[in-house]
Design a protein around this motif. Structure first.
Motif, PDB file in Angstrom:
ATOM      1  N   ASP A  74       0.886  -1.143   0.052  1.00  0.00           N
ATOM      2  CA  ASP A  74      -0.060   0.016  -0.114  1.00  0.00           C
ATOM      3  C   ASP A  74       0.909   1.164   0.100  1.00  0.00           C
ATOM      4  OD1 ASP A  74      -2.255  -1.169   0.020  1.00  0.00           O
ATOM      5  OD2 ASP A  74      -2.762  -0.950   2.020  1.00  0.00           O
TER       6      ASP A  74
ATOM      7  N   MET B   8      -0.961   8.230  -0.912  1.00  0.00           N
ATOM      8  CA  MET B   8      -1.172   9.147  -1.921  1.00  0.00           C
ATOM      9  C   MET B   8      -1.883  10.530  -1.639  1.00  0.00           C
ATOM     10  SD  MET B   8      -1.428   6.600  -5.178  1.00  0.00           S
ATOM     11  CE  MET B   8      -1.498   7.931  -6.577  1.00  0.00           C
TER      12      MET B   8
ATOM     13  N   TYR C  12      -5.133   6.127  -0.070  1.00  0.00           N
ATOM     14  CA  TYR C  12      -4.145   5.086  -0.320  1.00  0.00           C
ATOM     15  C   TYR C  12      -4.320   4.757  -1.788  1.00  0.00           C
ATOM     16  CZ  TYR C  12      -7.017   1.087   1.262  1.00  0.00           C
ATOM     17  OH  TYR C  12      -8.115   0.146   1.281  1.00  0.00           O
ATOM     18  N   ASN C  13      -3.126   4.080  -2.415  1.00  0.00           N
ATOM     19  CA  ASN C  13      -3.381   3.941  -3.875  1.00  0.00           C
ATOM     20  C   ASN C  13      -4.634   2.974  -4.170  1.00  0.00           C
ATOM     21  OD1 ASN C  13      -1.723   1.825  -2.314  1.00  0.00           O
ATOM     22  ND2 ASN C  13      -1.555   0.836  -4.147  1.00  0.00           N
ATOM     23  N   ARG C  14      -4.966   1.947  -3.364  1.00  0.00           N
ATOM     24  CA  ARG C  14      -5.933   0.959  -3.937  1.00  0.00           C
ATOM     25  C   ARG C  14      -7.386   1.649  -3.993  1.00  0.00           C
ATOM     26  NH1 ARG C  14      -6.294  -3.749  -0.434  1.00  0.00           N
ATOM     27  NH2 ARG C  14      -5.106  -2.712   1.349  1.00  0.00           N
TER      28      ARG C  14
ATOM     29  N   GLU D 253      -7.118   4.198  -6.986  1.00  0.00           N
ATOM     30  CA  GLU D 253      -7.198   3.427  -8.192  1.00  0.00           C
ATOM     31  C   GLU D 253      -8.574   3.039  -8.733  1.00  0.00           C
ATOM     32  OE1 GLU D 253      -4.229   0.534  -7.637  1.00  0.00           O
ATOM     33  OE2 GLU D 253      -2.499   1.781  -7.840  1.00  0.00           O
TER      34      GLU D 253
END
Length: 487
Positions: free
Chosen positions: A232, A235, A251-253, A256
């Motif tokens: 993880d 961001m 966070y990235n997930r 995205e």
């Protein structure tokens, strides 16, 4: 122990914020719960003052409005996936969680088996639950999930899933671990509620990363260290920045997946209720930090603790080198190395001099106490005794537990219990103090100082056994170990 987090404020404003979100969606909210609902020791370590069961207490304020749905993936049942921190399979943890919630007065309405594709092990698990009178629902694999929005938001996608019957305004969707399909369960329910003419909403409750703190705040860096095995990455939420002109951390997930979620909301409702992944969250923890410096220091210690944990896992053949390397990079972001943790250098220095396994503790007043193993005591047992003597004002040279008291215990361990290590573990030392305390004032005084170890930091130059780990955890002590096996 100094606190940096106002737990009472958290209980109040967090429950109020969730109640507001329920009202926003017509009195029906599916709340995806990330992380642990109780026993959240990571949060209590990086936010001193946060109680491990804070979220549970907060939801207790909403107890009559909520019900809990527990989710487990058929893939995890099939693989007998283990929850490493507890040493039990995910299917066993479903039953453990359910009983724990019910014991605390919460309604657990059902269990959902996700990613179902005819697995026999999932069928057997369902039968086992139904024999206990537990409602079980299946949610199926959907080809192209989560990107094939047209199929997902249709009768051949979410419409194929079992509709979960719920009766309360707040439905908490939780699971034994990540990857169970909690979000898909929530979205599937939104689709099926909408088909039935019921207005319902979705929100996400994860404590970390804390969206209202800076990206490189040690509390958020500690979250990256805790999830280094998942890779993880924290961001800045670009959708939030574009819409509101304000920075928020996610966070990235989640970042995205947000465009896909947005499209799914459009497919279900014809419009999206959220403008960013941060909008979906309900976490208010960042507004309850009362002393930022204390939380920064605690988080830096946690990053180092995670580093040593990764080293230990790798040494025993369970971890990965990439996890160690990632946390090493996080050291640079936090501006620290292992020497920031004072007990590390103290333990290693004594080990160099003595040639024995050693340990050190940094007490809450900053005092460093060290100890080494002997024929009678292991390094953690000796350290606890030394620390308690200091706190109780007992001379260091005084032996709290006489040798003639220890030797019969060692004899029992070796002769009757077939143990290989004759030295007393930390739990055995504490029991010995308890037995002696009615007749020995010093033992009583030392025992009474055990609560003052809460929040202290310990390092051992050798990997400790499970018993010692559990004792330090129960005492609220932050423990790290060098990745060395005892000789």
């Amino acid at each position: 122990m100094e606190y940096g987090f106002d737990n009472e404020k958290y209980l109040t404003i967090q429950s109020e914020h969730i109640s507001e979100r329920i009202e926003k969606f017509g009195n029906k909210l599916y709340l995806e719960l990330g992380g642990k609902l109780f026993d959240d020791y990571h949060a209590s370590r990086v936010l001193p003052g946060f109680q491990p069961d804070s979220k549970l207490k907060m939801f207790h304020n909403l107890k009559d409005k909520l019900e809990i749905v527990i989710v487990i993936s058929a893939k995890d049942i099939e693989k007998n996936k283990i929850r490493v921190d507890l040493g039990i399979t995910y299917d066993e943890d479903v039953l453990r969680l359910r009983e724990a919630f019910i014991e605390r007065g919460f309604m657990v309405s059902s269990v959902v088996v996700t990613h179902y594709d005819g697995q026999m092990s999932a069928d057997a698990f369902r039968q086992r639950l139904e024999r206990k009178g537990i409602k079980v629902y299946y949610h199926y694999l959907i080809e192209g999930y989560p990107h094939n929005v047209d199929l997902i938001a249709s009768d051949k996608g979410f419409g194929r899933n079992d509709y979960i019957e719920t009766s309360r305004p707040l439905v908490i969707v939780t699971a034994p671990g990540p990857g169970s399909g909690k979000m898909a369960v929530c979205l599937s329910q939104l689709y099926n509620e909408n088909k039935r003419g019921v207005e319902a909403g979705y929100a996400k409750f994860e404590t970390f990363p804390i969206w209202s703190l800076p990206l490189k705040h040690p509390v958020n860096i500690a979250y990256e260290a805790a999830t280094a095995d998942l890779n993880d990455i924290n961001m800045i939420d670009p959708f939030h920045l574009e819409t509101y002109g304000k920075t928020a951390v996610n966070y990235n997930r989640d970042i995205e997946i947000y465009p896909v979620l947005n499209a799914l909301f459009m497919g279900i409702y014809g419009q999206s209720p959220y403008h960013s992944p941060t909008d979906m969250g309900v976490n208010m923890a960042g507004f309850c930090i009362s002393n930022d410096e204390i939380c920064r220091e605690a988080s830096k210690n946690e990053i180092i603790r995670r580093y040593f944990t990764a080293l230990n896992e790798f040494a025993t053949g369970h971890g990965s080198e990439s996890e160690i390397n990632k946390i090493s990079l996080l050291f640079k972001q936090a501006g620290i190395d292992v020497s920031y943790r004072k007990c590390v250098g103290a333990a290693r220095s004594r080990a160099e001099i003595s040639g024995r396994p050693c340990s050190a503790i940094e007490l809450n007043d900053g005092t460093i106490i060290t100890a080494e193993s002997s024929d009678l005591l292991g390094p953690s047992s000796a350290l606890i005794l030394n620390a308690l003597k200091y706190l109780a004002g007992i001379p260091h040279e005084l032996k709290l537990i006489p040798q003639e008291f220890i030797e019969p215990i060692q004899h029992t361990k070796l002769s009757y219990l077939k143990a290989r290590n004759p030295r007393l573990h930390s739990d055995e030392v504490i029991v010995a103090l308890s037995v002696l305390s009615p007749h020995d004032e010093n033992c009583r005084k030392a025992l009474e100082k055990l609560p003052e170890l809460n929040g202290c930091q310990v390092h051992s130059t050798v990997m400790l056994g499970e018993v010692d780990h559990k004792i330090f955890k129960k005492l609220g002590v932050g423990l790290t170990c060098d990745p060395n096996r005892k000789g």
